[in-house]
Design a protein around this motif. Sequence first.
Motif, PDB file in Angstrom:
ATOM      1  N   GLU A 140     -43.560 -29.118 -43.113  1.00 26.26           N
ATOM      2  CA  GLU A 140     -44.581 -28.496 -42.270  1.00 26.26           C
ATOM      3  C   GLU A 140     -44.275 -27.006 -42.154  1.00 26.26           C
ATOM      4  O   GLU A 140     -43.136 -26.621 -41.891  1.00 26.26           O
ATOM      5  N   PHE A 141     -45.283 -26.177 -42.319  1.00 27.59           N
ATOM      6  CA  PHE A 141     -45.091 -24.729 -42.240  1.00 27.59           C
ATOM      7  C   PHE A 141     -44.765 -24.280 -40.821  1.00 27.59           C
ATOM      8  O   PHE A 141     -44.147 -23.248 -40.622  1.00 27.59           O
ATOM      9  N   GLU A 142     -45.163 -25.064 -39.835  1.00 29.03           N
ATOM     10  CA  GLU A 142     -44.850 -24.729 -38.452  1.00 29.03           C
ATOM     11  C   GLU A 142     -43.354 -24.810 -38.188  1.00 29.03           C
ATOM     12  O   GLU A 142     -42.845 -24.198 -37.257  1.00 29.03           O
ATOM     13  N   ASP A 143     -42.624 -25.594 -39.007  1.00 27.58           N
ATOM     14  CA  ASP A 143     -41.177 -25.714 -38.835  1.00 27.58           C
ATOM     15  C   ASP A 143     -40.445 -24.423 -39.185  1.00 27.58           C
ATOM     16  O   ASP A 143     -39.267 -24.278 -38.867  1.00 27.58           O
ATOM     17  N   LEU A 144     -41.113 -23.490 -39.846  1.00 19.57           N
ATOM     18  CA  LEU A 144     -40.477 -22.216 -40.187  1.00 19.57           C
ATOM     19  C   LEU A 144     -40.354 -21.298 -38.978  1.00 19.57           C
ATOM     20  O   LEU A 144     -39.576 -20.351 -39.008  1.00 19.57           O
ATOM     21  N   ASP A 145     -41.093 -21.588 -37.922  1.00 16.58           N
ATOM     22  CA  ASP A 145     -40.974 -20.819 -36.681  1.00 16.58           C
ATOM     23  C   ASP A 145     -39.649 -21.200 -36.028  1.00 16.58           C
ATOM     24  O   ASP A 145     -39.379 -22.385 -35.821  1.00 16.58           O
ATOM     25  N   PRO A 146     -38.782 -20.230 -35.702  1.00  9.15           N
ATOM     26  CA  PRO A 146     -37.457 -20.561 -35.140  1.00  9.15           C
ATOM     27  C   PRO A 146     -37.544 -21.372 -33.857  1.00  9.15           C
ATOM     28  O   PRO A 146     -36.720 -22.254 -33.626  1.00  9.15           O
ATOM     29  N   ARG A 147     -38.526 -21.108 -33.012  1.00 13.15           N
ATOM     30  CA  ARG A 147     -38.641 -21.869 -31.759  1.00 13.15           C
ATOM     31  C   ARG A 147     -38.949 -23.330 -32.043  1.00 13.15           C
ATOM     32  O   ARG A 147     -38.379 -24.234 -31.425  1.00 13.15           O
ATOM     33  N   THR A 148     -39.847 -23.592 -32.996  1.00 14.38           N
ATOM     34  CA  THR A 148     -40.183 -24.962 -33.353  1.00 14.38           C
ATOM     35  C   THR A 148     -38.991 -25.650 -33.992  1.00 14.38           C
ATOM     36  O   THR A 148     -38.718 -26.818 -33.730  1.00 14.38           O
TER      37      THR A 148
END
Length: 132
Positions: free
Chosen positions: A63-71
Motif C-alpha cells: 500500500e502506498f499509504e504505508d510510505l508515510d512515516p506516521r502510518t
Amino acid sequence: MFADVGVLELVTLVILALVLFGPDKLPEAIRTVSAVMRKFREFSETAKHEVRSGLGPEFEDFEFEDLDPRTFVRKHVLDSDGLALDEIRHALDPRPELKEVMSDAFDAEPVSLRKDGDRAVAGRPSVDPDAT
C-alpha cells in the motif's frame, strides 16, 4: 480528503465561485472540475496498478499509504501485537530510576570527607575562606 475544510471556508468558496463564474457558468465549471478530478484519480489508480505489477507478486499487498512515516509507525510499532504507546512511554521514562537513585542517596549514611588528623577548631572553619 477535505476533512479540515470548515463551514466558513466552504461558504467562502461558494461565494467566490459565484463571483468568478456567475450563476450561468457555475454548473459547467463544476462539471469540468469534477471531470478533471475523475481523470486524475483514474490516472493515479492506473499508475499504482502498474507499479504494483512491476514490483512482482511478493508486493501484491503493498500500500502506498504505508510510505508515510506516521502510518508506518502506527501499523508496525503501535499495532495490537506490537508495543503499545503506554509501554513505550514507560520504557523511556527516567523517573523510576531517578527516584531509586535519590532514595538511595538520601538513605545512605553521611560520609566524612576529612582526614583523620584534620580537625576543625570550635568556631573556626577548617578552610581559609579568603584563600578560596
